[in-house]
Design a protein around this motif. Structure first.
Motif, PDB file in Angstrom:
ATOM      1  N   ARG A 154      66.132  26.237  43.703  1.00 16.23           N
ATOM      2  CA  ARG A 154      67.017  26.376  44.856  1.00 16.23           C
ATOM      3  C   ARG A 154      66.320  27.201  45.940  1.00 16.23           C
ATOM      4  NH1 ARG A 154      71.691  28.316  40.781  1.00 16.23           N
ATOM      5  NH2 ARG A 154      69.892  29.604  40.265  1.00 16.23           N
ATOM      6  N   ALA A 159      66.585  28.844  49.802  1.00 23.35           N
ATOM      7  CA  ALA A 159      67.386  29.249  50.959  1.00 23.35           C
ATOM      8  C   ALA A 159      66.447  29.593  52.104  1.00 23.35           C
ATOM      9  CB  ALA A 159      68.262  30.458  50.614  1.00 23.35           C
ATOM     10  N   GLU A 207      66.373  22.045  45.993  1.00 14.98           N
ATOM     11  CA  GLU A 207      67.560  21.894  46.835  1.00 14.98           C
ATOM     12  C   GLU A 207      67.487  22.967  47.909  1.00 14.98           C
ATOM     13  OE1 GLU A 207      72.454  22.240  46.675  1.00 14.98           O
ATOM     14  OE2 GLU A 207      71.290  22.174  44.804  1.00 14.98           O
ATOM     15  N   ARG A 249      69.040  25.004  51.323  1.00 11.26           N
ATOM     16  CA  ARG A 249      70.185  25.380  52.158  1.00 11.26           C
ATOM     17  C   ARG A 249      69.703  26.279  53.284  1.00 11.26           C
ATOM     18  NH1 ARG A 249      75.007  27.157  47.890  1.00 11.26           N
ATOM     19  NH2 ARG A 249      75.044  25.212  46.674  1.00 11.26           N
ATOM     20  N   CYS A 274      70.776  29.103  55.910  1.00  7.60           N
ATOM     21  CA  CYS A 274      71.839  30.103  55.950  1.00  7.60           C
ATOM     22  C   CYS A 274      71.535  31.131  57.032  1.00  7.60           C
ATOM     23  CB  CYS A 274      71.995  30.789  54.592  1.00  7.60           C
ATOM     24  SG  CYS A 274      70.548  31.765  54.086  1.00  7.60           S
ATOM     25  N   ASP A 326      75.923  28.026  55.513  1.00 10.84           N
ATOM     26  CA  ASP A 326      76.053  29.117  54.545  1.00 10.84           C
ATOM     27  C   ASP A 326      75.742  30.467  55.168  1.00 10.84           C
ATOM     28  OD1 ASP A 326      76.454  27.828  51.742  1.00 10.84           O
ATOM     29  OD2 ASP A 326      74.866  26.631  52.658  1.00 10.84           O
ATOM     30  N   ALA A 336      74.174  32.467  50.093  1.00 13.01           N
ATOM     31  CA  ALA A 336      73.101  31.555  49.680  1.00 13.01           C
ATOM     32  C   ALA A 336      71.934  32.310  49.067  1.00 13.01           C
ATOM     33  CB  ALA A 336      72.622  30.732  50.872  1.00 13.01           C
TER      34      ALA A 336
END
Length: 318
Positions: A8, A10, A38, A40, A42, A61, A65
């Motif tokens: 993940r 961010a 993945e 994101r 933020c 986000d 996050a």
């Protein structure tokens, strides 16, 4: 190879964030079949973040996050030497680090990491225009102005925007191996790998045509790693004297020509170990190292492991 563990990512967008710095990790790690990540975007809070160069970002986000991410990228932002990010941002970065997330700064994002105190006593870099400011504001940080990126394990920093690509490819190499990193580089139409030790910019004393000629020589060598490659051979290909070639090559890459060739051969060996079933002896011949014993020697010297152990690491995925 089985499916790799999903990681993940961010990307923390601060006020005045530089567009290219934001876009590089977002594009490199964007979710696709070949990339188990993945991403994101933020900010300090969800919503609109005013960026740099006339752009703004709408992030879905907030700082939550950072509690979700395995890797947190901090892109560069405007006037980093004048004002620290909000305390809540710094606390969230510290908490993410304490639970095991990697923090990676692109360009002036290093100032945000330094403001947390997590870079104290560690090597770091930033855009060459800001290296002195970073050293003055955070004297406990060991600022290195002559590199593209620095990997201190859980804390990574990089120089100007384009070196963010080098940092991302470096992270990919560590996570998924050379083959995945090279695949991503081809997709980005980027150099497969520039070492962190390479200078941020080539000294003005190196004429631009000579730099282009050396780049062509490196490309030529990469297609002939299985053949004998000497300093004289490379210099002849670049149409300069061995002495000039050696000196200018170090200026451009941070390595002597033969150090660079050895690292390129080991990288090729890594990719063959990841993607083929060829024996260590066969791979040694393929990459120009002659014997399995020679490959094992240099492999261990550069990577601290053996070819067989390296292959086992990638045999089952993660």
């Amino acid at each position: 190879m089985s499916a790799a563990r999903l990681r993940r990512v961010a990307v923390l967008v601060l006020e005045g964030a530089k567009p290219l710095d934001v876009g590089i990790p977002a594009q490199v790690f964007t979710t696709r079949a070949s990339m188990p990540y993945e991403v994101r975007l933020c900010g300090a809070a969800p919503g609109l973040v005013t960026g740099g160069d006339g752009l703004s970002y709408h992030v879905a986000d907030g700082l939550d996050a950072l509690a979700w991410a395995d890797i947190v990228f901090v892109p560069g932002y405007r006037f980093p030497d004048r004002e620290d990010p909000p305390r809540a941002v710094l606390d969230a970065l510290i908490t993410a680090h304490d639970r095991g997330a990697r923090l990676a700064a692109i360009s002036t994002g290093a100032f945000a990491l330094a403001a947390t105190g997590l870079l104290d006593g560690k090597r770091a870099t930033t855009h060459w225009h800001y290296t002195r400011a970073l050293a003055a504001k955070y004297p406990l940080v060991k600022v290195d102005e002559n590199v593209l990126f620095v990997d201190e394990g859980a804390m990574l920093t990089s120089a100007g925007a384009a070196s963010g690509i080098d940092l991302c490819l470096h992270i990919l190499r560590g996570d998924l191996g050379v083959a995945a990193s090279n695949h991503a580089a081809r997709r980005l139409v980027a150099a497969p790998y520039r070492s962190g030790g390479q200078a941020q910019y080539v000294p003005r004393s190196v004429p631009e045509p000579l730099g282009e000629r050396f780049a062509a020589t490196r490309e030529w060598a990469l297609h002939r790693l299985g053949e004998p490659l000497t300093l004289e051979t490379l210099a002849r290909q670049a149409a300069v004297s061995p002495r000039t070639f050696s000196r200018r090559f170090v200026d451009e890459t941070g390595y002597t020509p033969m150090q660079w060739v050895m690292r390129a051969r080991i990288d090729m060996a890594r990719e063959l170990l990841e993607r083929s079933e060829r024996s260590v002896e066969q791979i040694a011949a393929d990459v120009g190292l002659g014997t399995g014993a020679n490959l094992r020697l240099h492999f261990h010297r550069l990577l601290g492991t053996t070819p067989s152990e390296y292959r086992r690491t990638f045999a089952q995925g993660e």
